[in-house]
Motif scaffolding. Sequence first.
Motif, short mmCIF file in Angstrom:
data_model
loop_
_atom_site.label_atom_id
_atom_site.label_comp_id
_atom_site.label_asym_id
_atom_site.label_seq_id
_atom_site.Cartn_x
_atom_site.Cartn_y
_atom_site.Cartn_z
N THR A 146 0.84 -1.21 0.00
CA THR A 146 0.00 0.00 0.00
C THR A 146 0.87 1.25 0.00
O THR A 146 0.60 2.21 -0.74
CB THR A 146 -0.93 0.01 1.23
OG1 THR A 146 -1.69 -1.19 1.21
CG2 THR A 146 -1.86 1.19 1.22
N HIS A 147 1.93 1.23 0.79
CA HIS A 147 2.83 2.37 0.84
C HIS A 147 3.54 2.59 -0.49
O HIS A 147 3.68 3.72 -0.96
CB HIS A 147 3.86 2.19 1.97
CG HIS A 147 4.72 3.39 2.17
ND1 HIS A 147 5.93 3.54 1.53
CD2 HIS A 147 4.53 4.51 2.90
CE1 HIS A 147 6.46 4.70 1.88
NE2 HIS A 147 5.63 5.31 2.72
N LEU A 148 3.97 1.52 -1.12
CA LEU A 148 4.64 1.64 -2.42
C LEU A 148 3.69 2.14 -3.50
O LEU A 148 4.05 2.98 -4.32
CB LEU A 148 5.23 0.30 -2.84
CG LEU A 148 6.46 -0.16 -2.08
CD1 LEU A 148 6.79 -1.60 -2.44
CD2 LEU A 148 7.62 0.74 -2.37
N ARG A 149 2.45 1.64 -3.50
CA ARG A 149 1.47 2.08 -4.50
C ARG A 149 1.08 3.52 -4.31
O ARG A 149 0.78 4.23 -5.27
CB ARG A 149 0.23 1.19 -4.44
CG ARG A 149 0.39 -0.12 -5.14
CD ARG A 149 -0.96 -0.80 -5.24
NE ARG A 149 -1.65 -0.71 -3.97
CZ ARG A 149 -2.12 -1.73 -3.28
NH1 ARG A 149 -1.98 -2.93 -3.73
NH2 ARG A 149 -2.74 -1.56 -2.13
N PHE A 159 2.90 6.12 -6.35
CA PHE A 159 2.71 6.17 -7.79
C PHE A 159 1.51 7.02 -8.18
O PHE A 159 1.34 7.34 -9.35
CB PHE A 159 2.54 4.77 -8.37
CG PHE A 159 3.84 4.01 -8.43
CD1 PHE A 159 4.75 4.27 -9.44
CD2 PHE A 159 4.14 3.06 -7.48
CE1 PHE A 159 5.95 3.58 -9.50
CE2 PHE A 159 5.33 2.36 -7.54
CZ PHE A 159 6.24 2.62 -8.55
N THR A 160 0.62 7.36 -7.25
CA THR A 160 -0.54 8.17 -7.58
C THR A 160 -0.17 9.64 -7.57
O THR A 160 0.75 10.08 -6.88
CB THR A 160 -1.68 7.92 -6.57
OG1 THR A 160 -1.24 8.25 -5.27
CG2 THR A 160 -2.13 6.47 -6.61
#
Length: 146
Positions: free
Chosen positions: A138-141, A144-145
């Motif tokens: 979740t932190h990595l994604r 990217f937003t």
Amino acid sequence: MSTLNALKLGTSKKPLHMPAIQVRRNKLSTKLWEQIQLAKSHISGEPFQVTRFRSVRDQATGLKKQVEMPKRIRPWWFISDTGKVCLNIRYGSQTLEISKGKPSVEVDNPNALIKALEIIKSAVEGGELDTQIEEASTHLRSRFTK
């Protein structure tokens, strides 16, 4: 038809899509396998190299072709100030906390490092680190937003 009567038939079907957490477990399990092999190669002194295919444009013709190249694998372990081998488990660029506030595993020697990696790999495959993997994912994604 009498030959097929010896088989136990069932109604289950192969799922079309694998659950996201299973994909993440498999990804981390593969990385742990690479770390185990890398640690074994450091102990034995033999080189360990994983290869992957990369698309490269040929300079002469301008066409793309697949070239097999070595994959760079960085070790997840380091030597601490006390002389012990410490191991961090990584998911992408994130370090997973195995226990709250404890991101590393301390071992005495390289053979114990391999054993610790194998234990962690079996824990990942068993689903014991699903919450940590989900948090890291979740932190990595979120980065990217826009």
